[in-house]
Design a protein around this motif. Structure first.
Motif, PDB file in Angstrom:
ATOM      1  N   MET A  99       0.821  -1.189   0.000  1.00  0.00           N
ATOM      2  CA  MET A  99       0.000   0.000   0.000  1.00  0.00           C
ATOM      3  C   MET A  99       0.865   1.253   0.000  1.00  0.00           C
ATOM      4  SD  MET A  99      -3.212   0.802  -0.068  1.00  0.00           S
ATOM      5  CE  MET A  99      -4.104  -0.551   0.613  1.00  0.00           C
ATOM      6  N   GLU A 100       2.003   1.154   0.639  1.00  0.00           N
ATOM      7  CA  GLU A 100       2.902   2.309   0.703  1.00  0.00           C
ATOM      8  C   GLU A 100       3.327   2.757  -0.690  1.00  0.00           C
ATOM      9  OE1 GLU A 100       7.273   3.363   2.421  1.00  0.00           O
ATOM     10  OE2 GLU A 100       6.013   2.051   3.639  1.00  0.00           O
ATOM     11  N   GLU A 101       3.534   1.794  -1.582  1.00  0.00           N
ATOM     12  CA  GLU A 101       3.927   2.124  -2.951  1.00  0.00           C
ATOM     13  C   GLU A 101       2.841   2.957  -3.645  1.00  0.00           C
ATOM     14  OE1 GLU A 101       4.717  -0.081  -7.159  1.00  0.00           O
ATOM     15  OE2 GLU A 101       5.306  -1.156  -5.349  1.00  0.00           O
ATOM     16  N   LEU A 102       1.580   2.604  -3.417  1.00  0.00           N
ATOM     17  CA  LEU A 102       0.482   3.377  -4.004  1.00  0.00           C
ATOM     18  C   LEU A 102       0.459   4.802  -3.458  1.00  0.00           C
ATOM     19  CD1 LEU A 102      -2.569   0.953  -4.195  1.00  0.00           C
ATOM     20  CD2 LEU A 102      -1.342   2.001  -6.076  1.00  0.00           C
ATOM     21  N   THR A 103       0.728   4.946  -2.187  1.00  0.00           N
ATOM     22  CA  THR A 103       0.745   6.268  -1.574  1.00  0.00           C
ATOM     23  C   THR A 103       1.866   7.120  -2.163  1.00  0.00           C
ATOM     24  OG1 THR A 103      -0.144   5.316   0.454  1.00  0.00           O
ATOM     25  CG2 THR A 103       0.818   7.500   0.625  1.00  0.00           C
ATOM     26  N   VAL A 104       3.014   6.508  -2.382  1.00  0.00           N
ATOM     27  CA  VAL A 104       4.139   7.216  -3.002  1.00  0.00           C
ATOM     28  C   VAL A 104       3.765   7.642  -4.413  1.00  0.00           C
ATOM     29  CG1 VAL A 104       6.507   6.951  -3.851  1.00  0.00           C
ATOM     30  CG2 VAL A 104       5.895   6.095  -1.579  1.00  0.00           C
ATOM     31  N   GLN A 105       3.161   6.742  -5.167  1.00  0.00           N
ATOM     32  CA  GLN A 105       2.744   7.067  -6.535  1.00  0.00           C
ATOM     33  C   GLN A 105       1.685   8.166  -6.534  1.00  0.00           C
ATOM     34  OE1 GLN A 105       4.322   6.074  -9.232  1.00  0.00           O
ATOM     35  NE2 GLN A 105       5.654   4.941  -7.859  1.00  0.00           N
ATOM     36  N   LEU A 106       0.795   8.125  -5.570  1.00  0.00           N
ATOM     37  CA  LEU A 106      -0.239   9.149  -5.445  1.00  0.00           C
ATOM     38  C   LEU A 106       0.396  10.529  -5.317  1.00  0.00           C
ATOM     39  CD1 LEU A 106      -3.341   9.708  -4.969  1.00  0.00           C
ATOM     40  CD2 LEU A 106      -2.783   9.598  -2.548  1.00  0.00           C
ATOM     41  N   ARG A 119       0.206  13.588  -7.991  1.00  0.00           N
ATOM     42  CA  ARG A 119      -0.335  14.863  -7.507  1.00  0.00           C
ATOM     43  C   ARG A 119       0.609  16.018  -7.846  1.00  0.00           C
ATOM     44  NH1 ARG A 119      -2.068  13.616  -2.418  1.00  0.00           N
ATOM     45  NH2 ARG A 119      -4.153  13.367  -3.240  1.00  0.00           N
ATOM     46  N   LYS A 120       1.899  15.816  -7.630  1.00  0.00           N
ATOM     47  CA  LYS A 120       2.887  16.858  -7.943  1.00  0.00           C
ATOM     48  C   LYS A 120       2.934  17.135  -9.442  1.00  0.00           C
ATOM     49  CE  LYS A 120       5.802  16.132  -3.945  1.00  0.00           C
ATOM     50  NZ  LYS A 120       7.088  15.677  -3.426  1.00  0.00           N
ATOM     51  N   HIS A 121       2.858  16.088 -10.240  1.00  0.00           N
ATOM     52  CA  HIS A 121       2.873  16.270 -11.696  1.00  0.00           C
ATOM     53  C   HIS A 121       1.621  17.023 -12.159  1.00  0.00           C
ATOM     54  CE1 HIS A 121       6.510  14.070 -12.376  1.00  0.00           C
ATOM     55  NE2 HIS A 121       6.016  12.930 -11.923  1.00  0.00           N
ATOM     56  N   ALA A 122       0.478  16.711 -11.585  1.00  0.00           N
ATOM     57  CA  ALA A 122      -0.767  17.396 -11.949  1.00  0.00           C
ATOM     58  C   ALA A 122      -0.680  18.881 -11.599  1.00  0.00           C
ATOM     59  CB  ALA A 122      -1.961  16.750 -11.248  1.00  0.00           C
ATOM     60  N   GLU A 147      -3.308  21.755 -19.909  1.00  0.00           N
ATOM     61  CA  GLU A 147      -4.607  21.580 -19.251  1.00  0.00           C
ATOM     62  C   GLU A 147      -5.095  20.146 -19.403  1.00  0.00           C
ATOM     63  OE1 GLU A 147      -6.990  24.596 -21.105  1.00  0.00           O
ATOM     64  OE2 GLU A 147      -6.310  26.152 -19.709  1.00  0.00           O
ATOM     65  N   ARG A 148      -4.939  19.575 -20.616  1.00  0.00           N
ATOM     66  CA  ARG A 148      -5.341  18.177 -20.834  1.00  0.00           C
ATOM     67  C   ARG A 148      -4.498  17.226 -19.986  1.00  0.00           C
ATOM     68  NH1 ARG A 148      -5.214  19.832 -26.177  1.00  0.00           N
ATOM     69  NH2 ARG A 148      -3.358  18.578 -26.585  1.00  0.00           N
ATOM     70  N   LEU A 149      -3.201  17.481 -19.941  1.00  0.00           N
ATOM     71  CA  LEU A 149      -2.327  16.630 -19.120  1.00  0.00           C
ATOM     72  C   LEU A 149      -2.720  16.699 -17.650  1.00  0.00           C
ATOM     73  CD1 LEU A 149       1.152  17.345 -20.728  1.00  0.00           C
ATOM     74  CD2 LEU A 149      -0.055  15.160 -20.714  1.00  0.00           C
ATOM     75  N   ALA A 150      -2.972  17.902 -17.154  1.00  0.00           N
ATOM     76  CA  ALA A 150      -3.372  18.061 -15.755  1.00  0.00           C
ATOM     77  C   ALA A 150      -4.672  17.315 -15.477  1.00  0.00           C
ATOM     78  CB  ALA A 150      -3.520  19.544 -15.414  1.00  0.00           C
ATOM     79  N   GLU A 151      -5.622  17.394 -16.394  1.00  0.00           N
ATOM     80  CA  GLU A 151      -6.902  16.713 -16.216  1.00  0.00           C
ATOM     81  C   GLU A 151      -6.720  15.195 -16.193  1.00  0.00           C
ATOM     82  OE1 GLU A 151     -10.652  15.832 -15.401  1.00  0.00           O
ATOM     83  OE2 GLU A 151      -9.740  17.822 -15.307  1.00  0.00           O
ATOM     84  N   ARG A 152      -5.927  14.680 -17.091  1.00  0.00           N
ATOM     85  CA  ARG A 152      -5.694  13.224 -17.100  1.00  0.00           C
ATOM     86  C   ARG A 152      -4.982  12.770 -15.833  1.00  0.00           C
ATOM     87  NH1 ARG A 152      -4.443  12.348 -23.406  1.00  0.00           N
ATOM     88  NH2 ARG A 152      -6.604  12.487 -24.077  1.00  0.00           N
ATOM     89  N   LEU A 153      -4.053  13.569 -15.355  1.00  0.00           N
ATOM     90  CA  LEU A 153      -3.367  13.214 -14.116  1.00  0.00           C
ATOM     91  C   LEU A 153      -4.329  13.256 -12.936  1.00  0.00           C
ATOM     92  CD1 LEU A 153      -0.002  15.048 -14.743  1.00  0.00           C
ATOM     93  CD2 LEU A 153      -0.323  12.574 -14.548  1.00  0.00           C
ATOM     94  N   ARG A 154      -5.263  14.214 -12.937  1.00  0.00           N
ATOM     95  CA  ARG A 154      -6.269  14.246 -11.864  1.00  0.00           C
ATOM     96  C   ARG A 154      -7.149  13.001 -11.905  1.00  0.00           C
ATOM     97  NH1 ARG A 154      -6.795  18.901 -13.976  1.00  0.00           N
ATOM     98  NH2 ARG A 154      -6.438  20.918 -13.140  1.00  0.00           N
ATOM     99  N   GLU A 155      -7.463  12.541 -13.111  1.00  0.00           N
ATOM    100  CA  GLU A 155      -8.236  11.303 -13.239  1.00  0.00           C
ATOM    101  C   GLU A 155      -7.449  10.131 -12.669  1.00  0.00           C
ATOM    102  OE1 GLU A 155      -9.089  11.074 -17.416  1.00  0.00           O
ATOM    103  OE2 GLU A 155     -10.517  12.728 -17.333  1.00  0.00           O
ATOM    104  N   MET A 156      -6.158  10.095 -12.946  1.00  0.00           N
ATOM    105  CA  MET A 156      -5.317   9.039 -12.387  1.00  0.00           C
ATOM    106  C   MET A 156      -5.301   9.125 -10.866  1.00  0.00           C
ATOM    107  SD  MET A 156      -2.136   9.093 -15.066  1.00  0.00           S
ATOM    108  CE  MET A 156      -1.139   7.977 -14.082  1.00  0.00           C
ATOM    109  N   LEU A 157      -5.259  10.337 -10.324  1.00  0.00           N
ATOM    110  CA  LEU A 157      -5.300  10.515  -8.872  1.00  0.00           C
ATOM    111  C   LEU A 157      -6.563   9.896  -8.286  1.00  0.00           C
ATOM    112  CD1 LEU A 157      -4.119  14.203  -8.391  1.00  0.00           C
ATOM    113  CD2 LEU A 157      -3.044  12.160  -7.456  1.00  0.00           C
TER     114      LEU A 157
END
Length: 63
Positions: free
Chosen positions: A1-8, A12-15, A35-45
């Motif tokens: 689970m820690e790995e997911l938190t790190v990826q999160l 978040r920083k990339h978005a 703007e599109r990249l930020a939106e896709r990253l938010r979806e990933m978040l």
């Protein structure tokens, strides 16, 4: 689970960075790209947060 938190946090920083770049972009095309990249990253978040919540609920704890 820690790995997911790190990826999160990484996503978040990339978005945030993409959103900042969109605000400061010199032209409309570049602004739209970030703007599109930020939106896709938010979806990933959201996907990562949903996965963390589901795993936490299933296990009753962080793994």
């Amino acid at each position: 689970m820690e790995e997911l938190t790190v990826q999160l946090e990484k996503v978040r920083k990339h978005a945030e960075e993409c959103a900042r770049l969109a605000r400061t972009a010199p032209d409309r095309q570049t602004r739209a790209l970030f703007e599109r990249l930020a939106e896709r990253l938010r979806e990933m978040l959201q996907d990562i947060e949903t996965t963390i919540a589901a795993r936490t609920k299933l296990s009753g704890r962080w793994e």
